[in-house]
Scaffold this motif. Sequence first.
Motif, PDB file in Angstrom:
ATOM      1  N   UNK A  10       0.813  -1.214   0.000  1.00 14.05           N
ATOM      2  CA  UNK A  10       0.000   0.000   0.000  1.00 14.05           C
ATOM      3  C   UNK A  10       0.853   1.273   0.000  1.00 14.05           C
ATOM      4  N   UNK A  11       1.979   1.266   0.724  1.00 14.33           N
ATOM      5  CA  UNK A  11       2.852   2.450   0.753  1.00 14.33           C
ATOM      6  C   UNK A  11       3.467   2.719  -0.617  1.00 14.33           C
ATOM      7  N   UNK A  12       3.906   1.663  -1.309  1.00 16.61           N
ATOM      8  CA  UNK A  12       4.464   1.834  -2.647  1.00 16.61           C
ATOM      9  C   UNK A  12       3.379   2.332  -3.601  1.00 16.61           C
ATOM     10  N   UNK A  13       2.175   1.781  -3.493  1.00 15.36           N
ATOM     11  CA  UNK A  13       1.062   2.209  -4.341  1.00 15.36           C
ATOM     12  C   UNK A  13       0.783   3.697  -4.123  1.00 15.36           C
ATOM     13  N   UNK A  14       0.765   4.128  -2.873  1.00 15.49           N
ATOM     14  CA  UNK A  14       0.515   5.541  -2.561  1.00 15.49           C
ATOM     15  C   UNK A  14       1.624   6.429  -3.126  1.00 15.49           C
ATOM     16  N   UNK A  15       2.864   5.976  -2.999  1.00 16.06           N
ATOM     17  CA  UNK A  15       3.983   6.758  -3.535  1.00 16.06           C
ATOM     18  C   UNK A  15       3.896   6.876  -5.054  1.00 16.06           C
ATOM     19  N   UNK A  16       3.520   5.789  -5.715  1.00 17.28           N
ATOM     20  CA  UNK A  16       3.363   5.823  -7.178  1.00 17.28           C
ATOM     21  C   UNK A  16       2.214   6.741  -7.582  1.00 17.28           C
ATOM     22  N   UNK A  17       1.098   6.688  -6.837  1.00 16.45           N
ATOM     23  CA  UNK A  17      -0.036   7.586  -7.139  1.00 16.45           C
ATOM     24  C   UNK A  17       0.381   9.037  -6.984  1.00 16.45           C
ATOM     25  N   UNK A  18       1.128   9.353  -5.928  1.00 14.35           N
ATOM     26  CA  UNK A  18       1.597  10.719  -5.699  1.00 14.35           C
ATOM     27  C   UNK A  18       2.519  11.173  -6.820  1.00 14.35           C
ATOM     28  N   UNK A  19       3.446  10.319  -7.214  1.00 12.74           N
ATOM     29  CA  UNK A  19       4.370  10.662  -8.295  1.00 12.74           C
ATOM     30  C   UNK A  19       3.634  10.840  -9.621  1.00 12.74           C
ATOM     31  N   UNK A  20       2.634   9.999  -9.875  1.00 13.64           N
ATOM     32  CA  UNK A  20       1.840  10.113 -11.106  1.00 13.64           C
ATOM     33  C   UNK A  20       1.084  11.433 -11.127  1.00 13.64           C
ATOM     34  N   UNK A  21       0.478  11.788  -9.996  1.00  8.30           N
ATOM     35  CA  UNK A  21      -0.264  13.053  -9.923  1.00  8.30           C
ATOM     36  C   UNK A  21       0.667  14.241 -10.136  1.00  8.30           C
ATOM     37  N   UNK A  22       1.862  14.180  -9.545  1.00  8.09           N
ATOM     38  CA  UNK A  22       2.835  15.265  -9.716  1.00  8.09           C
ATOM     39  C   UNK A  22       3.270  15.407 -11.168  1.00  8.09           C
ATOM     40  N   UNK A  23       3.254  14.294 -11.904  1.00  7.05           N
ATOM     41  CA  UNK A  23       3.632  14.318 -13.322  1.00  7.05           C
ATOM     42  C   UNK A  23       2.421  14.542 -14.226  1.00  7.05           C
ATOM     43  N   UNK A  24       1.243  14.759 -13.623  1.00  7.19           N
ATOM     44  CA  UNK A  24      -0.015  14.941 -14.368  1.00  7.19           C
ATOM     45  C   UNK A  24      -0.302  13.770 -15.298  1.00  7.19           C
ATOM     46  N   UNK A  25      -0.097  12.546 -14.778  1.00  6.35           N
ATOM     47  CA  UNK A  25      -0.337  11.329 -15.549  1.00  6.35           C
ATOM     48  C   UNK A  25      -1.230  10.396 -14.753  1.00  6.35           C
ATOM     49  N   UNK A  26      -1.906   9.514 -15.458  1.00  6.35           N
ATOM     50  CA  UNK A  26      -2.635   8.464 -14.758  1.00  6.35           C
ATOM     51  C   UNK A  26      -1.604   7.533 -14.130  1.00  6.35           C
TER      52      UNK A  26
END
Length: 187
Positions: free
Chosen positions: A18-34
């Motif tokens: 779950x922590x890795x998933x959250x980190x990936x979601x945060x990074x995706x949002x910062x890059x304006x990507x799904x």
Amino acid sequence: MPRLETEPSGRFVLRIDAELHAALRTAAAAASLSLNEYVARKLATPGGNVSGAAPEAIANAARVASGALAGVAAFGSWTRGSLAESSDVDLLIVLDETRPIDRDLYRMWDEQPLTWEGHPVEPHFVHLPASGSAVSSVWAEVAVGGIVLFEREFAISRQLVAIRELIAAGRIVRRTIHGQPYWVEAA
């Protein structure tokens, strides 16, 4: 037309922490990507699956190589865990034959110098050795203590396996002079 059983669907489900998933979601949002697009791009990028300073080093090698990057391997005191305060981190940067190895490569590298754990990164640009050619000392050192950080089509790993087989058979041996290793064909 019905899809064949062996044809991939294009969908892939991966269960991760779950922590890795959250980190990936945060990074995706910062890059304006799904999330899917972010992960797909990350996996397709040289160095996308390594951590620490390696992704930056691989990205710099890719920039300098201009499409000719075949692979990157770390070697020397960093991989052996014996960095001294004055040590650098050695990177073997393998280029395909379309890119000649010249001083411009080093100049381009020096335009954006890197540090790794506080140590300067020193590039060593090479081509894959020709079949049947003598093994250079740098390739032998990487074979014994290198870590492949990125490669295309396993070309570096296959080369390192072949060199390790020569070492195991006693056909090339390591010598040291003034504390520096070098490799020679066995007599």
